[in-house]
Design a protein around this motif. Structure first.
Motif, PDB file in Angstrom:
ATOM      1  N   GLN A 108     -10.441   5.925  -5.066  1.00 49.54           N
ATOM      2  CA  GLN A 108      -9.287   5.742  -4.176  1.00 49.54           C
ATOM      3  C   GLN A 108      -9.154   4.285  -3.748  1.00 49.54           C
ATOM      4  O   GLN A 108      -8.048   3.753  -3.676  1.00 49.54           O
ATOM      5  CB  GLN A 108      -9.418   6.635  -2.939  1.00 49.54           C
ATOM      6  CG  GLN A 108      -9.259   8.112  -3.262  1.00 49.54           C
ATOM      7  CD  GLN A 108      -8.803   8.917  -2.057  1.00 49.54           C
ATOM      8  OE1 GLN A 108      -7.909   8.525  -1.325  1.00 49.54           O
ATOM      9  NE2 GLN A 108      -9.424  10.070  -1.847  1.00 49.54           N
TER      10      GLN A 108
ATOM     11  N   LEU B   1      -8.420   8.369   3.033  1.00 47.33           N
ATOM     12  CA  LEU B   1      -7.323   7.406   3.241  1.00 47.33           C
ATOM     13  C   LEU B   1      -7.191   7.036   4.710  1.00 47.33           C
ATOM     14  O   LEU B   1      -6.734   5.938   5.032  1.00 47.33           O
ATOM     15  CB  LEU B   1      -5.996   7.980   2.729  1.00 47.33           C
ATOM     16  CG  LEU B   1      -5.777   7.961   1.209  1.00 47.33           C
ATOM     17  CD1 LEU B   1      -4.456   8.610   0.846  1.00 47.33           C
ATOM     18  CD2 LEU B   1      -5.835   6.543   0.643  1.00 47.33           C
TER      19      LEU B   1
ATOM     20  N   LEU C  95       0.830  -1.213   0.000  1.00 45.43           N
ATOM     21  CA  LEU C  95       0.000   0.000   0.000  1.00 45.43           C
ATOM     22  C   LEU C  95       0.859   1.255   0.000  1.00 45.43           C
ATOM     23  O   LEU C  95       0.524   2.244  -0.651  1.00 45.43           O
ATOM     24  CB  LEU C  95      -0.953   0.003   1.205  1.00 45.43           C
ATOM     25  CG  LEU C  95      -2.076  -1.044   1.190  1.00 45.43           C
ATOM     26  CD1 LEU C  95      -2.937  -0.920   2.437  1.00 45.43           C
ATOM     27  CD2 LEU C  95      -2.946  -0.921  -0.051  1.00 45.43           C
TER      28      LEU C  95
ATOM     29  N   VAL D 109       1.795   2.020  -3.478  1.00 46.09           N
ATOM     30  CA  VAL D 109       0.678   2.620  -4.227  1.00 46.09           C
ATOM     31  C   VAL D 109       0.600   4.116  -3.909  1.00 46.09           C
ATOM     32  O   VAL D 109       0.440   4.952  -4.795  1.00 46.09           O
ATOM     33  CB  VAL D 109      -0.677   1.932  -3.889  1.00 46.09           C
ATOM     34  CG1 VAL D 109      -1.843   2.672  -4.533  1.00 46.09           C
ATOM     35  CG2 VAL D 109      -0.679   0.481  -4.344  1.00 46.09           C
ATOM     36  N   LEU D 110       0.734   4.450  -2.609  1.00 41.07           N
ATOM     37  CA  LEU D 110       0.695   5.858  -2.186  1.00 41.07           C
ATOM     38  C   LEU D 110       1.842   6.649  -2.800  1.00 41.07           C
ATOM     39  O   LEU D 110       1.649   7.764  -3.299  1.00 41.07           O
ATOM     40  CB  LEU D 110       0.750   5.956  -0.656  1.00 41.07           C
ATOM     41  CG  LEU D 110      -0.436   5.371   0.128  1.00 41.07           C
ATOM     42  CD1 LEU D 110      -0.168   5.415   1.616  1.00 41.07           C
ATOM     43  CD2 LEU D 110      -1.734   6.102  -0.195  1.00 41.07           C
TER      44      LEU D 110
ATOM     45  N   LEU E 292      -7.070   3.003   4.355  1.00 37.94           N
ATOM     46  CA  LEU E 292      -5.811   2.266   4.563  1.00 37.94           C
ATOM     47  C   LEU E 292      -5.933   1.179   5.639  1.00 37.94           C
ATOM     48  O   LEU E 292      -5.628   0.013   5.372  1.00 37.94           O
ATOM     49  CB  LEU E 292      -4.672   3.238   4.884  1.00 37.94           C
ATOM     50  CG  LEU E 292      -4.171   4.089   3.699  1.00 37.94           C
ATOM     51  CD1 LEU E 292      -3.277   5.212   4.175  1.00 37.94           C
ATOM     52  CD2 LEU E 292      -3.439   3.232   2.672  1.00 37.94           C
TER      53      LEU E 292
ATOM     54  N   GLU F 207      -7.771   2.187  -6.558  1.00 37.68           N
ATOM     55  CA  GLU F 207      -6.326   2.473  -6.655  1.00 37.68           C
ATOM     56  C   GLU F 207      -5.553   1.639  -5.625  1.00 37.68           C
ATOM     57  O   GLU F 207      -4.548   1.011  -5.940  1.00 37.68           O
ATOM     58  CB  GLU F 207      -6.115   3.977  -6.395  1.00 37.68           C
ATOM     59  CG  GLU F 207      -4.767   4.512  -6.808  1.00 37.68           C
ATOM     60  CD  GLU F 207      -4.564   4.605  -8.315  1.00 37.68           C
ATOM     61  OE1 GLU F 207      -3.411   4.454  -8.718  1.00 37.68           O
ATOM     62  OE2 GLU F 207      -5.545   4.799  -9.056  1.00 37.68           O
ATOM     63  N   LEU F 208      -6.058   1.636  -4.372  1.00 39.51           N
ATOM     64  CA  LEU F 208      -5.386   0.877  -3.302  1.00 39.51           C
ATOM     65  C   LEU F 208      -5.475  -0.630  -3.532  1.00 39.51           C
ATOM     66  O   LEU F 208      -4.582  -1.375  -3.134  1.00 39.51           O
ATOM     67  CB  LEU F 208      -6.007   1.208  -1.939  1.00 39.51           C
ATOM     68  CG  LEU F 208      -5.761   2.608  -1.362  1.00 39.51           C
ATOM     69  CD1 LEU F 208      -6.493   2.753  -0.041  1.00 39.51           C
ATOM     70  CD2 LEU F 208      -4.282   2.894  -1.171  1.00 39.51           C
TER      71      LEU F 208
END
Length: 370
Positions: A88, A53, A12, A15-16, A57, A91-92
């Motif tokens: 989002q 996030l 993760l 990715v960030l 997360l 994406e994660l």
């Protein structure tokens, strides 16, 4: 403190990093640890502080990709916000093998139902559409581990209290509940405490911090000259990405037509535009294919775009809260922003209210009326 120290896995974090996010915001620092450890959390934080996030997360860390059932549900008051959270989350999900389903009005329900037959770990939904799925028995929340109520104040303001309570009846009593809200009024607290177990309260300072990064100006004009005044300012500023706010859909339509005729690269966004088209417009705006987005307040709730450099209030908002919300679309994540408010003589009382609320006399900007 970095993301690894908060217990976020390397997948993760990568990715960030690819998205240019290297260090956590205050709301993320304060809440990720509590959420990851399974505690109920009430978090008060403005839009633009990284709250999405802050819950996504730790949820992604806690989801078991091998378990074939819905483990987390995020409830959002508007389609636009649901779309953003979904983007989002998808994406994660590149960093973990997690399947995300978005369920909101305006989306093809047959397509969603087809996708639902697969293994869904996380659902992002608006209340009405989720209840529709629950009624059809196409969604099963019986093993849900985490329930998130995002923008709780807006949820109540928009009259979704009954829907939220109906959904909560469908989820296990033993679950983690997270409540995120820009304001913690008594209604939000009442709802939160009723459905939560010993929640941890996280509150992040707001408003003043955001306004510090925004250079505000006022242009005094007349209704007749307003359009020319706006164009004069746009030509001088030539912003990278800008949002122009209008009070009504009709005003947005008229301004969009006028600016298009004058050769500006713009598009309009309001509740009469079909959902699929709104998504296309927002994607183009995020990619900077559109320079000017002409929007109403209804649409503004879902505009969370990194890189908006300028906000123009073509029509003055009726409340100071709306003004702060509108200009908060720029100057985000520590970056500088600029906002310009166009005021006709009849708007003076609204301007006075705004200046009193923000305790600041907004400087006047002189323009060439020729």
């Amino acid at each position: 403190m970095n993301f690894e120290e908060l217990g976020i896995s390397k997948d993760l974090v990568n990715v960030l990093k690819n998205r240019g996010i290297n260090s956590p915001t205050p709301i993320q620092k304060e809440s990720i640890g509590f959420i990851k450890s399974g505690k109920d959390v009430i978090a008060e934080a403005q839009t633009g502080t990284g709250k999405t996030l802050a819950f996504l997360l730790p949820i992604f860390e806690n989801i078991n990709p091998n378990a074939n059932y819905v483990q987390a549900l995020i409830l959002s008051p508007t389609r636009e916000l649901a779309i953003q959270i979904t983007e989002q989350a998808i994406e994660l999900s590149k960093g973990k093998n997690i399947n995300v389903l978005s369920a909101y009005g305006g989306k093809d329900i047959a397509g969603q139902l087809k996708k639902l037959k697969g293994n869904i770990h996380l659902i992002v939904a608006t209340p009405g559409r989720l209840l529709d799925h629950l009624d059809r028995k196409t969604v099963n929340l019986s093993k849900l581990k985490t329930f998130v109520l995002d923008e709780a104040d807006q949820m109540l303001f928009m009259g979704f209290k009954n829907e939220v309570e109906a959904i909560l009846k469908e989820v296990p009593k033993k679950r983690q509940t997270l409540c995120f809200s820009a304001t913690m009024n008594s209604q939000v607290k009442k709802l939160a405490y009723r459905y939560m177990t010993n929640p941890v309260v996280v509150s992040i300072e707001k408003e003043e911090i955001t306004l510090e990064n925004i250079n505000q100006e006022v242009v005094e004009t007349t209704d007749r000259r307003k359009q020319d005044a706006l164009c004069s300012v746009l030509d001088k500023d030539n912003p990278f990405l800008a949002i122009i706010f209008c009070r009504t859909k009709r005003r947005a339509d008229a301004l969009d037509e006028a600016l298009c005729q004058r050769g500006y690269n713009c598009a309009k966004l309001h509740s009469d535009i079909p959902q699929s088209k709104r998504e296309r417009i927002m994607k183009s705006f995020r990619n900077a294919d559109i320079q000017y987005l002409i929007a109403t307040d209804v649409a503004s709730r879902g505009i969370d775009v990194t890189g908006v450099t300028h906000v123009y209030n073509y029509d003055i908002p009726e409340t100071s809260e709306d003004y702060i919300h509108r200009i908060g679309r720029t100057g985000r994540a520590g970056k500088k922003g600029y906002t310009c408010l166009f005021v006709a003589p009849k708007d003076e009382r609204y301007l006075e209210q705004i200046e009193n609320a923000i305790q600041y006399t907004i400087p006047r900007r002189e323009i060439d009326n020729n």
